[in-house]
Write an enzyme that holds these catalytic residues in place. Structure first.
Site, short mmCIF file in Angstrom:
data_model
loop_
_atom_site.label_atom_id
_atom_site.label_comp_id
_atom_site.label_asym_id
_atom_site.label_seq_id
_atom_site.Cartn_x
_atom_site.Cartn_y
_atom_site.Cartn_z
N ASP A 83 0.72 -1.03 -0.09
CA ASP A 83 -0.01 -0.15 -0.14
C ASP A 83 1.00 1.26 0.00
OD1 ASP A 83 -2.67 1.22 -0.11
OD2 ASP A 83 -2.71 1.25 2.17
N HIS A 84 0.47 2.30 -0.56
CA HIS A 84 1.02 3.49 -0.60
C HIS A 84 2.54 3.61 -1.13
CE1 HIS A 84 -2.46 5.82 0.39
NE2 HIS A 84 -2.86 5.11 1.28
N GLY A 181 -7.01 8.81 8.69
CA GLY A 181 -6.92 9.19 10.03
C GLY A 181 -8.39 9.53 10.45
N HIS A 208 -10.12 5.04 -0.19
CA HIS A 208 -9.01 5.34 1.08
C HIS A 208 -9.44 5.94 2.21
CE1 HIS A 208 -5.01 3.80 -0.70
NE2 HIS A 208 -5.96 3.50 -1.65
N GLY A 209 -9.10 5.96 3.47
CA GLY A 209 -9.31 6.77 4.50
C GLY A 209 -10.59 6.26 5.19
N ASN A 230 -10.30 0.96 2.21
CA ASN A 230 -8.98 0.70 3.08
C ASN A 230 -9.27 0.99 4.59
OD1 ASN A 230 -8.07 -0.08 0.81
ND2 ASN A 230 -6.26 1.41 0.88
N VAL A 231 -8.84 0.46 5.65
CA VAL A 231 -8.86 0.77 6.75
C VAL A 231 -7.29 0.64 7.57
CG1 VAL A 231 -9.90 0.07 9.29
CG2 VAL A 231 -11.12 0.15 6.87
N THR A 233 -6.28 3.30 10.41
CA THR A 233 -6.21 4.14 11.83
C THR A 233 -7.13 3.41 12.87
OG1 THR A 233 -5.88 6.05 10.82
CG2 THR A 233 -6.43 6.38 13.02
P1 13P Z 1 -7.63 5.56 7.48
O1 13P Z 1 -6.29 5.38 8.43
O2 13P Z 1 -8.24 6.60 7.53
O3 13P Z 1 -8.12 3.97 7.91
O4 13P Z 1 -7.16 5.19 5.89
C1 13P Z 1 -6.46 3.92 5.49
C2 13P Z 1 -5.98 3.85 4.26
O5 13P Z 1 -6.55 4.51 3.35
C3 13P Z 1 -4.68 2.96 3.82
O6 13P Z 1 -4.59 2.94 2.46
#
Ligand code: 13P
Length: 286
Positions: A83-84, A181, A208-209, A230-231, A233
């Site tokens: 990821d990323h 986050g 994402h997020g 995607n999870v 945080t």
């Molecule tokens: P969060 O930290 O908001 O869950 O985002 C995770 C994410 O998008 C990982 O690629």
């Protein structure tokens, strides 16, 4: 015995059948079992997300090696995605270690450079049957420690067809109002823009997020084209929230301590995974 699935295969099914496959960040081996156990109990496909920093050196073997060896013992489709990623050498190393998908994050680059490097990643990954996700626009946000991650740039539907065609990616991460986050104020996802993107996109869309995003908004996004959710945080916060319970155990059960000390953390990760699978509408899809 089943081997790992590609993200491309999982998302194509999700797109056809209107659900999202949840993707959970795994920072260490401790995350893997509760995520896979709950996904199998819920009959949900699942994607294990690994960041480059979590597979440096020997950590690759503890995490990717572990996933490779346990995945065939679960009766659900499982994918393993970098990821990323921003570094081509890290991407190459993950391909060599059997990742079935990589996400290239070109959000800090100008559009043309994002296209160029995303296309290069596709060129590297395709011969190995590895799927590629890229991001158009930018999902910004905050780390748990409050550090800023980029600046939000919403995805423009008019850029989508050209970007996908020029890069050859298998999945597209879009920016429609989520943030990485915990939110400073409640998000308001732009579902109309999502619909416009989904109407033209040649490939499945990724959100994402996922953490701290209200369930009704996530489900609305899933109903309108999001196929991967995607999870990160919220899993870390689930672990933090289990620490007081862990400390209580240390007071009460010194005799059995080493056997049960991680149980509250395991349970808390499991509870979080269950709730995200419900948001993704992925339960019972296997
Ligand atoms: P969060 O930290 O908001 O869950 O985002 C995770 C994410 O998008 C990982 O690629």
């Amino acid at each position: 015995m089943k081997s790992l699935s590609t993200v491309k295969n999982l998302l194509n099914d999700a797109r056809t059948n209107h659900y999202a496959v949840p993707g959970f960040e795994c920072l260490s081996d401790m995350y893997v079992r509760p995520i896979l156990d709950v996904a199998e109990q819920q009959r949900s496909p699942v994607i294990l997300l690994l960041l480059g920093c979590d597979v440096e050196g020997r950590a690759m073997h503890y995490l990717a090696g572990l996933i490779h060896s346990v995945a065939p013992h679960y009766d659900i489709p499982i994918a393993m995605q970098l990821d990323h990623a921003t570094d081509i050498d890290v991407i190459k190393r993950c391909i060599d270690h059997g990742f079935t998908s990589v996400m290239f994050d070109g959000t800090a680059l100008p559009y043309e450079k994002n296209v160029e490097v995303s296309a290069r990643v596709v060129e590297l990954a395709k011969p190995h049957g590895v799927s590629v996700e890229a991001e158009l626009g930018c999902v910004a946000g905050k780390e748990i420690d409050g550090a800023d991650i980029g600046e939000t740039v919403l995805t423009r539907p008019e850029d989508v067809v050209e970007f996908v065609e020029a890069t050859g990616v298998d999945a597209l991460a879009v920016s429609i109002g989520t943030a990485h986050g915990i939110y400073a104020s409640k998000p308001d996802l732009d579902i109309e823009t999502l619909k416009a993107i989904d109407a033209v996109s040649q490939v499945p869309l990724v959100l994402h997020g996922g953490s701290d995003t209200p369930a009704d908004q996530v489900q609305e996004a899933v109903r309108n084209g999001i196929t991967k959710f995607n999870v990160y945080t919220d899993t870390r916060l689930a672990i933090n929230s289990a620490i007081p319970e862990t400390l209580k155990i240390t007071e009460k059960r010194p005799d059995e301590l080493s056997n049960i000390v991680f149980q509250p953390i395991h349970d808390s990760i499991s509870k979080n995974v269950r709730s995200k699978i419900a948001m993704a509408l992925s339960s019972g899809r296997v």
